[in-house]
Design a protein around this motif. Structure first.
Motif, PDB file in Angstrom:
ATOM      1  N   ARG A 169       0.573  -0.886   0.593  1.00  0.00           N
ATOM      2  CA  ARG A 169      -0.071   0.168   0.138  1.00  0.00           C
ATOM      3  C   ARG A 169       0.928   1.253  -0.088  1.00  0.00           C
ATOM      4  O   ARG A 169       1.033   2.318  -0.723  1.00  0.00           O
ATOM      5  CB  ARG A 169      -1.055  -0.056   0.885  1.00  0.00           C
ATOM      6  CG  ARG A 169      -2.009   1.218   1.128  1.00  0.00           C
ATOM      7  CD  ARG A 169      -2.682   1.199   2.701  1.00  0.00           C
ATOM      8  NE  ARG A 169      -2.935   0.155   2.733  1.00  0.00           N
ATOM      9  CZ  ARG A 169      -3.347  -0.808   3.873  1.00  0.00           C
ATOM     10  NH1 ARG A 169      -1.670  -0.496   5.042  1.00  0.00           N
ATOM     11  NH2 ARG A 169      -3.931  -1.912   4.164  1.00  0.00           N
ATOM     12  N   LYS A 170       1.889   1.588   0.594  1.00  0.00           N
ATOM     13  CA  LYS A 170       2.508   2.140   1.170  1.00  0.00           C
ATOM     14  C   LYS A 170       3.962   2.600  -0.369  1.00  0.00           C
ATOM     15  O   LYS A 170       3.759   3.640  -1.158  1.00  0.00           O
ATOM     16  CB  LYS A 170       3.820   2.162   1.955  1.00  0.00           C
ATOM     17  CG  LYS A 170       2.732   2.515   3.037  1.00  0.00           C
ATOM     18  CD  LYS A 170       4.001   2.399   4.621  1.00  0.00           C
ATOM     19  CE  LYS A 170       3.025   1.727   5.855  1.00  0.00           C
ATOM     20  NZ  LYS A 170       4.163   2.300   6.847  1.00  0.00           N
ATOM     21  N   THR A 171       4.064   1.526  -0.805  1.00  0.00           N
ATOM     22  CA  THR A 171       4.874   1.723  -2.178  1.00  0.00           C
ATOM     23  C   THR A 171       4.070   2.217  -3.930  1.00  0.00           C
ATOM     24  O   THR A 171       4.794   2.966  -4.067  1.00  0.00           O
ATOM     25  CB  THR A 171       5.013   0.057  -2.405  1.00  0.00           C
ATOM     26  OG1 THR A 171       6.128  -0.385  -1.673  1.00  0.00           O
ATOM     27  CG2 THR A 171       6.036   0.668  -4.096  1.00  0.00           C
ATOM     28  N   VAL A 172       2.440   1.763  -3.393  1.00  0.00           N
ATOM     29  CA  VAL A 172       1.633   1.866  -4.617  1.00  0.00           C
ATOM     30  C   VAL A 172       1.811   3.707  -4.827  1.00  0.00           C
ATOM     31  O   VAL A 172       1.953   4.655  -4.928  1.00  0.00           O
ATOM     32  CB  VAL A 172       0.390   1.464  -4.434  1.00  0.00           C
ATOM     33  CG1 VAL A 172      -0.808   2.325  -5.520  1.00  0.00           C
ATOM     34  CG2 VAL A 172       0.295   0.018  -4.600  1.00  0.00           C
ATOM     35  N   ALA A 173       1.442   4.136  -2.889  1.00  0.00           N
ATOM     36  CA  ALA A 173       1.066   5.098  -2.637  1.00  0.00           C
ATOM     37  C   ALA A 173       2.479   6.423  -3.228  1.00  0.00           C
ATOM     38  O   ALA A 173       2.513   7.428  -3.775  1.00  0.00           O
ATOM     39  CB  ALA A 173       0.459   5.746  -1.134  1.00  0.00           C
ATOM     40  N   ALA A 174       3.423   5.738  -2.781  1.00  0.00           N
ATOM     41  CA  ALA A 174       4.912   6.498  -3.234  1.00  0.00           C
ATOM     42  C   ALA A 174       4.720   7.085  -4.519  1.00  0.00           C
ATOM     43  O   ALA A 174       5.444   7.920  -5.289  1.00  0.00           O
ATOM     44  CB  ALA A 174       5.624   5.849  -2.882  1.00  0.00           C
ATOM     45  N   LEU A 175       4.479   5.773  -4.766  1.00  0.00           N
ATOM     46  CA  LEU A 175       4.687   5.430  -6.735  1.00  0.00           C
ATOM     47  C   LEU A 175       3.457   6.425  -7.525  1.00  0.00           C
ATOM     48  O   LEU A 175       4.847   7.380  -8.312  1.00  0.00           O
ATOM     49  CB  LEU A 175       4.445   3.860  -7.352  1.00  0.00           C
ATOM     50  CG  LEU A 175       4.685   3.655  -8.852  1.00  0.00           C
ATOM     51  CD1 LEU A 175       5.842   4.162  -8.859  1.00  0.00           C
ATOM     52  CD2 LEU A 175       3.717   2.689  -9.185  1.00  0.00           C
ATOM     53  N   GLN A 176       2.771   7.297  -7.323  1.00  0.00           N
ATOM     54  CA  GLN A 176       1.707   8.170  -7.794  1.00  0.00           C
ATOM     55  C   GLN A 176       2.591   9.414  -6.963  1.00  0.00           C
ATOM     56  O   GLN A 176       2.649  10.020  -9.258  1.00  0.00           O
ATOM     57  CB  GLN A 176       0.088   8.101  -6.865  1.00  0.00           C
ATOM     58  CG  GLN A 176       0.083   6.692  -6.432  1.00  0.00           C
ATOM     59  CD  GLN A 176      -0.243   6.527  -7.664  1.00  0.00           C
ATOM     60  OE1 GLN A 176      -0.742   6.631  -8.262  1.00  0.00           O
ATOM     61  NE2 GLN A 176      -0.167   4.661  -7.616  1.00  0.00           N
ATOM     62  N   GLY A 177       3.444  10.143  -6.956  1.00  0.00           N
ATOM     63  CA  GLY A 177       3.770  10.958  -6.658  1.00  0.00           C
ATOM     64  C   GLY A 177       5.180  10.841  -7.205  1.00  0.00           C
ATOM     65  O   GLY A 177       5.636  11.603  -8.637  1.00  0.00           O
ATOM     66  N   ILE A 178       6.167  10.364  -7.823  1.00  0.00           N
ATOM     67  CA  ILE A 178       7.491   9.494  -8.704  1.00  0.00           C
ATOM     68  C   ILE A 178       6.723   9.686 -10.237  1.00  0.00           C
ATOM     69  O   ILE A 178       7.212  10.365 -10.646  1.00  0.00           O
ATOM     70  CB  ILE A 178       8.436   7.949  -7.955  1.00  0.00           C
ATOM     71  CG1 ILE A 178       8.341   8.744  -6.879  1.00  0.00           C
ATOM     72  CG2 ILE A 178       8.927   8.325  -9.389  1.00  0.00           C
ATOM     73  CD1 ILE A 178       9.247   7.148  -6.088  1.00  0.00           C
ATOM     74  N   VAL A 179       5.692   9.068 -10.764  1.00  0.00           N
ATOM     75  CA  VAL A 179       5.383   8.768 -11.678  1.00  0.00           C
ATOM     76  C   VAL A 179       4.731  10.301 -12.373  1.00  0.00           C
ATOM     77  O   VAL A 179       5.438  10.628 -13.360  1.00  0.00           O
ATOM     78  CB  VAL A 179       3.772   7.860 -12.405  1.00  0.00           C
ATOM     79  CG1 VAL A 179       3.682   7.957 -13.431  1.00  0.00           C
ATOM     80  CG2 VAL A 179       4.696   6.119 -11.707  1.00  0.00           C
ATOM     81  N   LEU A 180       4.133  10.408 -11.847  1.00  0.00           N
ATOM     82  CA  LEU A 180       3.129  12.510 -11.730  1.00  0.00           C
ATOM     83  C   LEU A 180       4.263  12.898 -11.957  1.00  0.00           C
ATOM     84  O   LEU A 180       4.638  14.269 -13.277  1.00  0.00           O
ATOM     85  CB  LEU A 180       2.743  12.663 -11.193  1.00  0.00           C
ATOM     86  CG  LEU A 180       0.770  12.733 -11.153  1.00  0.00           C
ATOM     87  CD1 LEU A 180       0.220  12.892  -9.304  1.00  0.00           C
ATOM     88  CD2 LEU A 180       0.487  12.313 -12.118  1.00  0.00           C
ATOM     89  N   LEU A 181       5.845  13.206 -11.195  1.00  0.00           N
ATOM     90  CA  LEU A 181       6.475  14.096 -11.582  1.00  0.00           C
ATOM     91  C   LEU A 181       7.247  13.843 -12.430  1.00  0.00           C
ATOM     92  O   LEU A 181       7.838  14.921 -13.504  1.00  0.00           O
ATOM     93  CB  LEU A 181       7.989  13.721 -10.038  1.00  0.00           C
ATOM     94  CG  LEU A 181       9.026  14.748 -10.195  1.00  0.00           C
ATOM     95  CD1 LEU A 181       8.877  16.073 -10.259  1.00  0.00           C
ATOM     96  CD2 LEU A 181      10.151  14.404  -8.866  1.00  0.00           C
ATOM     97  N   VAL A 182       8.365  13.021 -13.456  1.00  0.00           N
ATOM     98  CA  VAL A 182       8.864  11.851 -14.471  1.00  0.00           C
ATOM     99  C   VAL A 182       7.537  12.525 -15.485  1.00  0.00           C
ATOM    100  O   VAL A 182       8.083  13.119 -16.672  1.00  0.00           O
ATOM    101  CB  VAL A 182       8.423  10.508 -14.200  1.00  0.00           C
ATOM    102  CG1 VAL A 182       9.818  10.120 -15.286  1.00  0.00           C
ATOM    103  CG2 VAL A 182       9.612  10.149 -12.803  1.00  0.00           C
ATOM    104  N   VAL A 183       6.385  12.382 -15.365  1.00  0.00           N
ATOM    105  CA  VAL A 183       5.916  12.421 -16.520  1.00  0.00           C
ATOM    106  C   VAL A 183       5.737  14.003 -16.708  1.00  0.00           C
ATOM    107  O   VAL A 183       5.422  14.228 -18.289  1.00  0.00           O
ATOM    108  CB  VAL A 183       4.615  11.552 -16.761  1.00  0.00           C
ATOM    109  CG1 VAL A 183       3.317  12.221 -17.791  1.00  0.00           C
ATOM    110  CG2 VAL A 183       4.520  10.492 -16.772  1.00  0.00           C
ATOM    111  N   GLY A 184       5.289  14.661 -15.478  1.00  0.00           N
ATOM    112  CA  GLY A 184       5.167  16.484 -16.157  1.00  0.00           C
ATOM    113  C   GLY A 184       6.707  16.765 -16.191  1.00  0.00           C
ATOM    114  O   GLY A 184       6.563  17.585 -16.544  1.00  0.00           O
ATOM    115  N   ALA A 185       7.773  16.407 -15.486  1.00  0.00           N
ATOM    116  CA  ALA A 185       8.792  16.761 -15.984  1.00  0.00           C
ATOM    117  C   ALA A 185       9.386  16.570 -17.993  1.00  0.00           C
ATOM    118  O   ALA A 185      10.242  17.323 -18.437  1.00  0.00           O
ATOM    119  CB  ALA A 185      10.110  16.253 -15.759  1.00  0.00           C
ATOM    120  N   GLY A 186       8.388  15.674 -18.733  1.00  0.00           N
ATOM    121  CA  GLY A 186       8.751  16.141 -20.237  1.00  0.00           C
ATOM    122  C   GLY A 186       9.326  15.094 -20.452  1.00  0.00           C
ATOM    123  O   GLY A 186       9.903  15.549 -21.861  1.00  0.00           O
TER     124      GLY A 186
END
Length: 256
Positions: free
Chosen positions: A186-203
């Motif tokens: 559960r904690k891994t999935v929660a942490a993954l959201q911010g990482i993925v959105l950051l990477v994608v947002g970075a373009g």
């Protein structure tokens, strides 16, 4: 701490005032360095005022003796999130400087792994601190999902709004406020959201891989929420034993 009329809020008010000042200073720095537009300024100021007012009210009700080092770390994260919020608000008018957005978000995500450890090591953990940390995390994910949705589509907002939808549902379905056993997944999935959105947002990813990465993150989040909602439904008629080491559903699904 016993409730009495000698409780002094002034030290705690000083802490929140410093936080509000830091937020204003960050917005001024961003305005000078990159030229924040009216939307960025207004949104950033609204975030700062809202954070200051909400935190001051919560502190008044908590009767904490001191603000504590962990809450200072969380307050620093909140200041960074205010800067990210201002940049994302500006992005509706013109593309923000991605380097600055990524830098502020990265530091905020890194510090998310710090405040909890500081609280445990200094023995300053508190319900207020946990809730403060949770709300900052949840709002950062919401803001990042808004930013990524500008390029990938409104469906990305499901990531940022899922926790808030759950909170709304819990008002009419009290069993959703139950407790959950600790879960690394559960904690891994929660942490993954911010990482993925950051990477994608970075373009840094092409459109199709970016789309796929966010879709996988969303699918994992739905799975995590669904699994825990099912568990809460199954145990809804049983009381948790006193002192059980279960975690709040709202808390464990908010941290990036």
């Amino acid at each position: 701490m016993a409730l009495n009329h000698t409780y002094d809020m002034r030290p705690l008010r000083h802490e929140t005032a410093v936080g509000a000042g830091a937020q204003l200073a960050l917005l001024a720095l961003l305005g000078t360095a990159i030229g924040l537009g009216p939307a960025g300024w207004l949104t950033g100021l609204a975030f700062g005022v809202g954070t200051w007012a909400t935190l001051t009210r919560a502190l008044r009700r908590s009767w904490l003796e001191s603000f504590g080092p962990a809450n200072r770390v969380t307050l620093a994260r909140a200041t960074l999130v205010g800067g990210v919020t201002a940049l994302v608000a500006d992005s509706f008018e013109s593309p923000p400087p991605v380097t600055v957005l990524v830098a502020l978000t990265s530091v905020a995500l890194i510090l998310d792994a710090v405040d909890g450890k500081v609280a445990r090591r200094t023995g300053t953990s508190s319900p207020l601190g946990a809730r403060f940390d949770m709300e900052v995390d949840a709002f950062l994910i919401l803001v990042l999902s808004i930013y990524v949705a500008l390029s990938l589509g409104p469906w990305v907002l499901l990531i940022g709004t899922m926790r808030y939808a759950f909170v709304a549902a819990a008002r009419v379905l009290p069993w959703l406020n139950g407790a959950l056993p600790p879960s690394t997944a559960r904690k891994t999935v929660a942490a993954l959201q911010g990482i993925v959105l950051l990477v994608v947002g970075a373009g840094i990813l092409p459109v199709l891989p970016a789309f796929g990465a966010v879709l996988v993150a969303l699918a994992l989040l739905v799975w995590s929420f669904g699994r825990d909602i099912r568990w809460l439904w199954q145990v809804r008629n049983f009381e948790q034993a006193p002192g059980s080491r279960h975690e709040s559903f709202q808390q464990v699904h908010s941290a990036p």
